[in-house]
Scaffold this motif. Sequence first.
Motif, PDB file in Angstrom:
ATOM      1  N   ARG A   1       0.828  -1.204   0.000  1.00 17.14           N
ATOM      2  CA  ARG A   1       0.000   0.000   0.000  1.00 17.14           C
ATOM      3  C   ARG A   1       0.863   1.255   0.000  1.00 17.14           C
ATOM      4  O   ARG A   1       0.384   2.341  -0.336  1.00 17.14           O
ATOM      5  CB  ARG A   1      -0.906   0.014   1.238  1.00 17.14           C
ATOM      6  CG  ARG A   1      -2.007  -1.043   1.232  1.00 17.14           C
ATOM      7  CD  ARG A   1      -2.843  -0.952   2.509  1.00 17.14           C
ATOM      8  NE  ARG A   1      -3.951  -1.900   2.483  1.00 17.14           N
ATOM      9  CZ  ARG A   1      -4.834  -2.033   3.470  1.00 17.14           C
ATOM     10  NH1 ARG A   1      -4.711  -1.278   4.567  1.00 17.14           N
ATOM     11  NH2 ARG A   1      -5.808  -2.913   3.384  1.00 17.14           N
ATOM     12  N   ALA A   2       2.128   1.108   0.397  1.00 17.98           N
ATOM     13  CA  ALA A   2       3.009   2.267   0.508  1.00 17.98           C
ATOM     14  C   ALA A   2       4.036   2.360  -0.608  1.00 17.98           C
ATOM     15  O   ALA A   2       4.333   3.452  -1.090  1.00 17.98           O
ATOM     16  CB  ALA A   2       3.721   2.235   1.864  1.00 17.98           C
ATOM     17  N   VAL A   3       4.583   1.207  -1.029  1.00 18.98           N
ATOM     18  CA  VAL A   3       5.686   1.241  -1.991  1.00 18.98           C
ATOM     19  C   VAL A   3       5.513   0.162  -3.056  1.00 18.98           C
ATOM     20  O   VAL A   3       4.642  -0.704  -2.953  1.00 18.98           O
ATOM     21  CB  VAL A   3       7.049   1.033  -1.281  1.00 18.98           C
ATOM     22  CG1 VAL A   3       7.346   2.166  -0.315  1.00 18.98           C
ATOM     23  CG2 VAL A   3       7.079  -0.310  -0.554  1.00 18.98           C
ATOM     24  N   GLN A   4       6.370   0.220  -4.068  1.00 23.14           N
ATOM     25  CA  GLN A   4       6.375  -0.783  -5.131  1.00 23.14           C
ATOM     26  C   GLN A   4       6.913  -2.121  -4.609  1.00 23.14           C
ATOM     27  O   GLN A   4       7.609  -2.153  -3.595  1.00 23.14           O
ATOM     28  CB  GLN A   4       7.242  -0.293  -6.301  1.00 23.14           C
ATOM     29  CG  GLN A   4       6.672   0.914  -7.041  1.00 23.14           C
ATOM     30  CD  GLN A   4       7.615   1.387  -8.124  1.00 23.14           C
ATOM     31  OE1 GLN A   4       8.619   2.047  -7.845  1.00 23.14           O
ATOM     32  NE2 GLN A   4       7.302   1.046  -9.374  1.00 23.14           N
TER      33      GLN A   4
ATOM     34  N   TRP B   1       5.413   1.341   5.421  1.00 22.74           N
ATOM     35  CA  TRP B   1       6.497   0.684   4.682  1.00 22.74           C
ATOM     36  C   TRP B   1       7.569   0.183   5.645  1.00 22.74           C
ATOM     37  O   TRP B   1       8.024  -0.963   5.550  1.00 22.74           O
ATOM     38  CB  TRP B   1       7.138   1.669   3.696  1.00 22.74           C
ATOM     39  CG  TRP B   1       8.494   1.221   3.247  1.00 22.74           C
ATOM     40  CD1 TRP B   1       8.783   0.238   2.349  1.00 22.74           C
ATOM     41  CD2 TRP B   1       9.766   1.717   3.717  1.00 22.74           C
ATOM     42  NE1 TRP B   1      10.152   0.086   2.221  1.00 22.74           N
ATOM     43  CE2 TRP B   1      10.770   0.979   3.045  1.00 22.74           C
ATOM     44  CE3 TRP B   1      10.131   2.705   4.621  1.00 22.74           C
ATOM     45  CZ2 TRP B   1      12.120   1.215   3.273  1.00 22.74           C
ATOM     46  CZ3 TRP B   1      11.476   2.936   4.846  1.00 22.74           C
ATOM     47  CH2 TRP B   1      12.458   2.194   4.170  1.00 22.74           C
TER      48      TRP B   1
ATOM     49  N   ASN C   1       5.965   5.590  -4.552  1.00 21.63           N
ATOM     50  CA  ASN C   1       6.536   5.131  -3.281  1.00 21.63           C
ATOM     51  C   ASN C   1       6.401   6.196  -2.202  1.00 21.63           C
ATOM     52  O   ASN C   1       6.757   7.360  -2.411  1.00 21.63           O
ATOM     53  CB  ASN C   1       8.017   4.780  -3.459  1.00 21.63           C
ATOM     54  CG  ASN C   1       8.221   3.631  -4.426  1.00 21.63           C
ATOM     55  OD1 ASN C   1       8.038   2.469  -4.079  1.00 21.63           O
ATOM     56  ND2 ASN C   1       8.594   3.957  -5.660  1.00 21.63           N
ATOM     57  N   ASP C   2       5.876   5.783  -1.081  1.00 19.88           N
ATOM     58  CA  ASP C   2       5.742   6.655   0.084  1.00 19.88           C
ATOM     59  C   ASP C   2       6.431   5.956   1.259  1.00 19.88           C
ATOM     60  O   ASP C   2       5.897   5.008   1.835  1.00 19.88           O
ATOM     61  CB  ASP C   2       4.262   6.898   0.399  1.00 19.88           C
ATOM     62  CG  ASP C   2       4.072   7.851   1.568  1.00 19.88           C
ATOM     63  OD1 ASP C   2       5.077   8.436   2.027  1.00 19.88           O
ATOM     64  OD2 ASP C   2       2.929   8.006   2.033  1.00 19.88           O
ATOM     65  N   PHE C   3       7.618   6.404   1.588  1.00 17.86           N
ATOM     66  CA  PHE C   3       8.412   5.749   2.629  1.00 17.86           C
ATOM     67  C   PHE C   3       7.922   6.181   4.010  1.00 17.86           C
ATOM     68  O   PHE C   3       8.607   6.882   4.749  1.00 17.86           O
ATOM     69  CB  PHE C   3       9.896   6.067   2.431  1.00 17.86           C
ATOM     70  CG  PHE C   3      10.445   5.529   1.140  1.00 17.86           C
ATOM     71  CD1 PHE C   3      10.753   4.181   1.012  1.00 17.86           C
ATOM     72  CD2 PHE C   3      10.616   6.350   0.031  1.00 17.86           C
ATOM     73  CE1 PHE C   3      11.248   3.668  -0.175  1.00 17.86           C
ATOM     74  CE2 PHE C   3      11.107   5.848  -1.162  1.00 17.86           C
ATOM     75  CZ  PHE C   3      11.413   4.504  -1.269  1.00 17.86           C
ATOM     76  N   ASN C   4       6.730   5.703   4.321  1.00 15.55           N
ATOM     77  CA  ASN C   4       6.090   6.062   5.575  1.00 15.55           C
ATOM     78  C   ASN C   4       6.265   4.957   6.623  1.00 15.55           C
ATOM     79  O   ASN C   4       7.007   4.001   6.421  1.00 15.55           O
ATOM     80  CB  ASN C   4       4.603   6.357   5.339  1.00 15.55           C
ATOM     81  CG  ASN C   4       3.912   5.196   4.626  1.00 15.55           C
ATOM     82  OD1 ASN C   4       4.364   4.049   4.683  1.00 15.55           O
ATOM     83  ND2 ASN C   4       2.800   5.490   3.958  1.00 15.55           N
TER      84      ASN C   4
ATOM     85  N   ALA D   1       6.956   8.592  -7.706  1.00 16.71           N
ATOM     86  CA  ALA D   1       5.597   8.949  -7.281  1.00 16.71           C
ATOM     87  C   ALA D   1       4.829   7.757  -6.701  1.00 16.71           C
ATOM     88  O   ALA D   1       3.821   7.946  -6.013  1.00 16.71           O
ATOM     89  CB  ALA D   1       4.820   9.536  -8.458  1.00 16.71           C
TER      90      ALA D   1
END
Length: 293
Positions: free
Chosen positions: A31-34, A215, A209-212, A207
């Motif tokens: 849900r956050a990254v590839q 992740w 990927n969200d390294f939250n 775009a």
Amino acid sequence: MENRRIQLIVAGIVFAFLWASAAAATKLGLRAVQPFVLFVPRFFLAAGIMLFLSHGVLKKRLPRGKEWKQVAVYGLFNVSLYLGIYVVGMMEVSAGLGALATATNPVFISLMSSIWLRRPLQPVTILSLALCMAGIGVAAWPLLADSYATPLGLGLVLFSMITYSIGALYFTASKWGDLHIFTINGWQTLFGGIFLFPVMIGWYEPAANDFNMLWLLSMLWLAGPVSIVAVLLWLFLLKDNPVKASFWLFLCPVFGFAISAVLMGEPLSWWTFAGVMLVVGGLYLVQRARDKS
């Protein structure tokens, strides 16, 4: 004796839970990254920990000679191909189905073993495979209708089980001498990550990927509890009794759907129950045949 029995039961339950949790952790991380952004750092982190324990703490020797080739080939099948194809398939498959498919590994290993050794397929192997495939199909049927899975995703996840089986057979057929299990696992995981690193770079889209925190927690869970703790528990169970250890795999589909329902809100139905029972039946038949042989 009683304490030992309790230790084995606790180890088996924790192993089954951790092993089954990998599918849900994967779905949450996606849900956050590839896919490869989630898995490749996991491989490097897990490999670093295992190699530090092997060479830094336990002072075990490095691979030498043809052992380097063996750990590289094993990493290619057991990490790069198996988990690389698996994580791509999981983009279109529910966590519960992913855990259910993973539980069929012993059946695929039995099938590929017959092909590898050029032996006639035993009727029990064919029946076990049929039951497992029917079980996955039954469990997937309502999920396909509700967009929790796609035929392509299921196909990729099941194909990844074949590559895992090839890796397992290659590991069994290879001579490892006194090479420590941490050394083998550490280096094969590192090589697996290295082989997938160019794919991660080539597929990378900033775009997407969200390294939250989602992740980070998913990656850490997959690297620690799944890749290291679960494997250590599995080895502990195998060392005590390989036959009994295999039966803990039967809990993985149950835990897998339970975890996916709680964390992911995935639906449970009589289709789910029937599918799990068919897969467990297939696993039981192939395990019983292996025990007799």
